[in-house]
Design an enzyme around this catalytic site. Structure first.
Site, PDB file in Angstrom:
ATOM      1  N   ASP A 130       0.811  -1.223   0.000  1.00 54.48           N
ATOM      2  CA  ASP A 130       0.000   0.000   0.000  1.00 54.48           C
ATOM      3  C   ASP A 130       0.836   1.261   0.000  1.00 54.48           C
ATOM      4  OD1 ASP A 130      -2.696  -0.667   0.052  1.00 54.48           O
ATOM      5  OD2 ASP A 130      -2.667  -1.088   2.198  1.00 54.48           O
TER       6      ASP A 130
HETATM    7  C1  GLC Z   1      -1.650  -4.072   5.294  1.00 52.67           C
HETATM    8  C2  GLC Z   1      -2.848  -4.019   4.437  1.00 52.67           C
HETATM    9  C3  GLC Z   1      -2.664  -4.850   3.202  1.00 52.67           C
HETATM   10  C4  GLC Z   1      -1.384  -4.491   2.523  1.00 52.67           C
HETATM   11  C5  GLC Z   1      -0.210  -4.534   3.461  1.00 52.67           C
HETATM   12  C6  GLC Z   1       1.063  -4.023   2.832  1.00 52.67           C
HETATM   13  O1  GLC Z   1      -1.503  -5.342   5.827  1.00 52.67           O
HETATM   14  O2  GLC Z   1      -3.999  -4.451   5.120  1.00 52.67           O
HETATM   15  O3  GLC Z   1      -3.736  -4.668   2.313  1.00 52.67           O
HETATM   16  O4  GLC Z   1      -1.198  -5.375   1.446  1.00 52.67           O
HETATM   17  O5  GLC Z   1      -0.495  -3.744   4.583  1.00 52.67           O
HETATM   18  O6  GLC Z   1       1.031  -2.659   2.582  1.00 52.67           O
HETATM   19  C1  GLC Z   2      -1.329  -0.596   5.043  1.00 51.04           C
HETATM   20  C2  GLC Z   2       0.051  -0.435   5.537  1.00 51.04           C
HETATM   21  C3  GLC Z   2       0.247   0.792   6.312  1.00 51.04           C
HETATM   22  C4  GLC Z   2      -0.364   1.976   5.640  1.00 51.04           C
HETATM   23  C5  GLC Z   2      -1.824   1.674   5.345  1.00 51.04           C
HETATM   24  C6  GLC Z   2      -2.565   2.748   4.641  1.00 51.04           C
HETATM   25  O1  GLC Z   2      -2.120  -1.050   6.058  1.00 51.04           O
HETATM   26  O2  GLC Z   2       0.455  -1.516   6.330  1.00 51.04           O
HETATM   27  O3  GLC Z   2       1.606   0.985   6.533  1.00 51.04           O
HETATM   28  O4  GLC Z   2      -0.199   3.077   6.428  1.00 51.04           O
HETATM   29  O5  GLC Z   2      -1.896   0.578   4.541  1.00 51.04           O
HETATM   30  O6  GLC Z   2      -2.423   3.957   5.159  1.00 51.04           O
END
Ligand code: GLC
Ligand code: GLC
Length: 828
Positions: free
Chosen positions: A477
Site C-alpha cells: 500500500d
Molecule cells: C496491510 C494491508 C494490506 C497491505 C499490506 C502491505 O496489511 O492491510 O492490504 O497489502 O499492509 O502494505
Molecule cells: C497498510 C500499511 C500501512 C499503511 C496503510 C494505509 O495497512 O500496512 O503501513 O499506512 O496501509 O495507510
C-alpha cells in the site's frame, strides 16, 4: 511479579494461560463468531459491537488511553476496605492469584484475593446476539464474607466515530431505561426516533442497586481505578440523561467458607422487539445450565472446525499453530478483515478487497459456505472496468468512495480466492453465480466472467516495459509511485495520482503469472482447453516481459517508477532489493528453468533474512522520497520500510518449498512463528499465540518488537505455507494432492484432513531423509500411482500411507543446499 514468564500454552485445552496481568502489551482475544463480536484483553479490556465496529458499537473503548487499555468488562469486588478486580484492572490492587485463559471464542479470568476467588468467563453463544459474563464467586478462605460486587459496562452511543468526535450532540442524546429494580439496564439512545434496536446490560441475579450515569458511578474528577461507587460501597440509582450512560449493578453476597455462587451478567443486543426482547434474553440465561450448555456448544463448534485439519509432527510449534491458533486467527481475520483490533479502531477501514480475498485462503477449509458468500460479496464490489473498491463497509456492502479503486493488484486476488474455493470444495457452481458490477446498478454477470474481467484489467494496463501498471499501489500500500505527495495534510492513500503517470509493478506481474496459471487450470478442469490455452499464451508473454525487463542480475526488480527508473535494483542507493517481487515471481513460475528462482531466493537469504524473519527491503530508506511515497515516510526498519512485514514471510516459505528445500522452508516458517517468541517476549511484546503484522527490522531502534497483532494477512498465508507448502496437503481441482517438503530430519508426520466431506488419515514416512517426493502412495491398503487422492463421497475415514523419497516431483527442482542455520543478514 518478577518472573519474566507471562504465560504458557495449554495445548490440550487449546488455551493460552496468562499467569500475570502486567503483560508487555494488552494481550487480546475475540469473542463471537457470527454477528456480535467482542474484543477482550487479558484484563477484561475492550468493547463489543454488532456486525460493524463503527456503526453498531455497543460499548465504548478509548484507544490510545492512559493507561493503555483501561476500559472494558469490569467487575469491582468490595471486601471490607479492600476494592479489587479479578482481572487486576482498573484498580490494579495486587492479587494473590491471577490467571487469564484465552480460549477459542472465550476469555476466562480468575482472580483470588483474601480468600475470595472470582472467575469471569466471557463468551458469545453461537448464533446469539448476547455476550455472557458468567460469574462465579467462591469463598476459598476460612471466614464468612459479606461482599458487594459492582459490574461496569460503558455504553457507546452506537456510531463510534460520532461518539468520539461530536460531543455537542452526543452529550445530549444518551438515554436509558431501568427495569426489574435495576437488574435490567437498557441503553436506549435514539430508540424513540430512529433506532429499532436497544442494548441490555442485565444481571441474572437479584441486585441491591444500580447506576447508569458514569459521572455518578466514577465521579467527575476520578479515574475508573478510583471509581466512587465501589469505594463508597453503595450504588446510587443514577439515571443517565445525556452525558455518558453506563450500566452497573450492585450485587451483595454472603458467602460462608467453601460456599460459591454462580450467575451471569448479560450484554444483549436486540434488533427488533425493544426492551421486552432484552428481558426475554435475560430470563433465558438466568438458568446457569443454559449458560453452560451454550458454552459447551461453543467448545464443540471449535472442536469440529479444527478437526478438519490436525497434524502430529516432530515440531511442537507447527502442531500447535496449524492445529489450533492459526486457524482460529484465520476465522477472526475472515470475520473482521482489518477493522477492529487494538491497532485498528473499527472506524478507519471496512473490509479490504485484497485482504479479504487472501483471508479466504486460510479459511476456506473451515467454512466453505461462508467463503463462497464472501467471494460473491467481494465480486460485487468490482467495477465494470475490472478495478475494485479497495474497501467496503460490511453493514452496507458499499464501496468506500474516499479510497476508491486503482490499487492494481486488487482484481487478481479475486481470481486467487475463487480458484482456491473451487479447489477446496469442487463446487464449480459458484462460477455461474450472477453478480453485478458496483458502478452499474442492476447489472448482472457471472463470477467466472468477473475473473476474466480481472485478468483483462491487468492485461489492458501495461507500461513501457510491458509490465502491469501499479496504479495507486499494489500489495504494498505504501509504494505510491504515481502519487508525488508533498502536502502533509493529505493521506497518502487517498491523495490520488498524477495524471498519466505510468509506474509498473513486478509484484503484480508475478501475481498475474500465478493467478492466470490458477485460472487456466480451472478452465482445463472445466473442459475448456481453448480458454486455458488463450490464458496460457497471455501468461507466456508476460513471463517473457518479466524475464527480459525485470531481472536485475541476482534478483527481480520491484517496480519501475513513474520516470521509468528501476525500484529495487542494485543500481539504487537504498531499497535495492524487495521481498515481494522475489516471492511472486518465483511463485508465479518465473526463473524456473534458468536458476533465476534459486538465485533470487539466495539473494533473499543473504540480503533480507534475519533471525526474526525476512525483512521487506534493504537497505531501508533514510529520507523521504517523493517519487516512492508513503513507504519512505516510515522510519527505517518499521512497517513497509524494512520491517519483517510478516505477511510476506510465508510467501518465502512457499518458495523454499517450491524449490524443494523443506529445511529452509521450516526455518522460514518458524522465524515469524509467534509461539517461538515466548523466549524473547520482553522484546517481542505482542501475543505469542497469534501472528502480528510487523516485527521491527534490524534498521529499527527496537528490532524484534512486534506490532499490529491479530488482523493480518499473515494468518492465512502462514496456514497455507504450513499446511500446503511444508506438509504438502494441497487441495487441487481433481482431489487432494500430497506433496510434502519437510526437513530430512523428520521421520514421519500424520495429518487428519477433512476434504469435500471425507476424512483422510494421512501418515507420511520419510525413511531415507529426502523430505519430499512421493515414492509410494497407498490408500486403504491399495497402492495408487502419482500423488493425487481422488475425491470420494464416502465420508471416510480413509487411511492413506505416503512414503517420501524419490524424485517424482515433476518439474520442481529439489537441490538447494541444506542448512540448519538461519542465515544472518549481511549488510550490503
Ligand atoms: C496491510 C494491508 C494490506 C497491505 C499490506 C502491505 O496489511 O492491510 O492490504 O497489502 O499492509 O502494505
Ligand atoms: C497498510 C500499511 C500501512 C499503511 C496503510 C494505509 O495497512 O500496512 O503501513 O499506512 O496501509 O495507510
Amino acid at each position: 511479579m518478577t518472573s519474566d514468564r507471562y504465560g504458557v500454552f495449554d495445548d490440550a485445552a487449546r488455551e493460552y494461560v496468562i499467569e500475570r496481568p502486567d503483560t508487555p502489551l494488552p494481550w487480546l482475544n475475540y469473542l463471537g463468531q457470527d454477528d456480535l463480536f467482542g474484543l477482550c484483553t487479558n484484563t477484561g479490556g475492550g468493547y463489543t459491537f454488532w456486525r460493524d465496529a463503527r456503526l453498531r458499537r455497543l460499548t465504548r473503548y478509548r484507544y490510545n488511553d492512559v493507561p493503555l487499555d483501561s476500559v472494558g468488562r469490569y467487575l469491582f469486588v468490595k471486601d471490607g476496605a479492600s476494592i479489587w478486580n479479578p482481572g487486576w484492572k482498573p484498580t490494579k490492587t495486587p492479587l494473590d492469584r491471577y490467571e487469564c485463559r484465552q480460549g477459542l471464542g472465550y476469555t476466562c479470568i480468575r482472580g483470588v484475593r483474601d480468600g475470595i476467588e472470582v472467575e469471569l468467563r466471557f463468551f458469545v453463544p453461537l448464533g446469539q446476539n448476547v455476550e455472557i459474563w458468567r460469574t462465579t464467586v467462591r469463598n476459598v478462605g476460612v471466614e464468612a464474607k459479606d461482599l458487594s460486587l459492582f459490574s461496569y459496562a460503558e455504553f457507546c452511543l452506537y456510531e463510534a466515530l460520532n461518539d468520539m468526535t461530536n460531543y455537542q450532540r452526543t452529550y445530549s442524546i444518551g438515554e436509558v431505561e431501568i427495569a426489574r429494580g435495576g437488574a435490567a439496564l437498557f441503553h436506549t439512545t435514539e430508540h424513540r426516533e430512529r433506532r429499532k434496536h436497544v442494548t441490555l446490560f442485565g444481571c441474572t441475579r437479584e441486585v441491591a442497586g444500580y447506576d447508569t450515569s458514569r459521572d455518578a458511578f466514577v465521579g467527575i474528577h476520578n479515574g475508573l481505578h478510583e471509581a466512587a461507587v465501589p469505594f463508597a460501597g453503595r450504588a446510587t440509582s443514577s439515571v443517565a440523561h445525556g452525558w455518558n450512560p453506563i450500566g452497573s449493578h450492585q450485587v451483595d453476597l454472603h458467602l460462608d467458607p467453601g460456599a460459591e455462587e454462580t450467575f451471569s451478567f448479560v450484554l444483549a443486543y436486540a434488533e427488533e422487539g425493544g426492551t421486552p426482547a432484552g428481558l426475554a434474553v435475560l430470563d433465558r440465561y438466568a438458568d446457569p445450565a443454559v449458560v453452560d450448555e451454550a458454552f459447551e456448544r461453543l467448545r464443540a463448534f471449535w472442536d469440529d472446525l479444527l478437526s478438519r485439519f490436525q497434524v502430529q509432527c516432530p515440531d511442537p510449534h507447527v502442531e500447535r499453530m496449524l492445529g489450533t491458533w492459526n486457524p482460529y486467527q484465520c476465522l477472526v481475520t475472515f470475520n473482521l478483515s482489518r477493522s477492529a483490533s487494538l491497532f485498528e479502531t473499527g472506524i478507519g477501514r471496512g473490509m479490504g478487497f485484497r485482504d479479504s480475498n487472501q483471508d479466504i485462503l486460510g479459511f476456506v477449509h473451515l467454512m466453505p459456505g461462508q467463503a463462497r458468500r464472501r467471494i460473491l460479496d467481494l465480486a460485487s464490489t468490482q467495477l465494470s472496468d475490472g478495478t475494485c473498491f479497495h474497501q467496503y463497509q460490511p453493514l452496507t456492502r458499499e464501496g468506500n468512495a474516499d479510497i476508491g479503486g486503482g490499487f492494481n493488484d486488487d482484481p487478481l486476488w479475486l481470481v486467487v480466492s475463487a480458484c482456491a474455493y473451487v479447489k477446496e470444495t469442487g463446487d464449480t457452481s459458484i462460477l455461474s453465480e450472477s453478480v453485478g458490477y458496483a458502478d452499474l446498478p442492476g447489472s448482472r454477470d457471472d463470477l467466472l466472467h468477473h475473473l476474466e474481467t480481472s485478468v483483462a484489467y491487468t492485461l489492458g494496463r501495461r507500461g513501457p516495459h510491458r509490465l502491469p501498471l501499479i496504479g495507486h499501489a499494489d500489495w504494498n500500500d505504501c509504494l505510491n509511485l504515481n502519487c508525488f505527495s508533498t502536502e502533509p495534510n493529505e493521506s497518502f492513500q487517498t491523495a490520488g495520482d498524477v495524471e498519466g503517470a505510468g509506474a509498473e509493478s513486478v509484484m503484480i506481474a508475478g501475481l498475474f503469472l500465478y493467478a492466470v496459471r490458477e485460472l487456466s487450470g480451472l478452465y482445463r478442469h472445466l473442459g475448456r482447453p481453448d480458454d486455458a490455452s488463450r490464458l496460457e499464451r497471455e501468461r507466456t508473454q508476460l513471463l517473457e516481459a518479466v524475464e527480459a525487463e525485470a531481472w536485475d542480475g541476482d534478483w527481480y526488480l520491484r517496480a519501475f517508477d513513474a520516470g521509468g527508473r528501476p525500484v529495487g535494483s542494485r543500481a539504487c542507493d537504498e531499497g535495492q532489493i524487495f521481498v515481494e517481487s522475489q516471492a511472486w515471481c518465483v511463485l508465479g513460475g518465473a526463473g524456473a528453468h534458468d536458476e533465476r528462482a534459486r538465485r533470487a531466493l539466495g539473494s533473499v537469504l543473504h540480503r533480507l533474512t534475519t533471525p526474526d524473519g525476512v525483512v521487506l527491503l534493504q537497505p531501508a530508506y533514510r529520507r523521504y522520497r517523493v517519487e516512492l511515497g508513503e513507504i519512505s515516510s516510515y522510519p527505517p526498519g518499521y512497517k513497509e520500510n524494512g520491517s519483517v512485514f510478516c505477511h510476506t514471510n510465508p510467501w518465502i516459505t512457499l518458495c523454499w518449498c517450491l524449490l524443494g528445500d523443506g529445511a529452509r522452508g521450516l526455518e522460514s516458517y518458524l522465524a515469524i512463528c509467534p509461539s517461538t517468541r515466548e523466549e524473547r517476549i520482553e522484546t517481542y511484546r505482542c501475543e505469542p499465540y497469534v501472528y502480528a503484522q510487523t516485527i521491527a527490522g534490524p534498521d529499527a531502534a527496537t528490532p524484534g518488537e512486534a506490532k499490529n497483532s491479530w488482523l493480518t494477512g499473515t494468518a492465512a498465508w502462514a496456514f497455507v505455507s504450513g499446511a500446503q507448502g511444508l506438509l504438502g496437503i494441497v487441495p487441487d481441482y481433481d482431489g487432494l494432492r500430497i506433496d510434502p517438503r519437510v526437513p530430512g530430519s523428520w521421520d514421519s508426520f500424520h495429518v487428519t484432513r477433512r476434504f469435500r466431506g471425507t476424512v483422510y488419515e494421512i501418515e507420511v514416512r520419510n525413511p531415507n531423509g529426502a523430505g519430499h517426493g512421493v515414492s509410494s502412495l497407498t490408500v486403504e491398503g491399495r497402492k495408487i500411482d502419482g500423488n493425487l487422492l481422488p475425491s470420494r463421497a464416502d465420508g471416510g475415514p480413509v487411511s492413506v500411507e505416503v512414503v517420501l523419497g524419490s524424485r517424482t516431483d515433476r518439474g520442481r527442482t529439489a537441490t538447494a543446499p541444506a542448512t540448519t542455520r538461519v542465515a544472518t543478514y549481511d549488510r550490503p
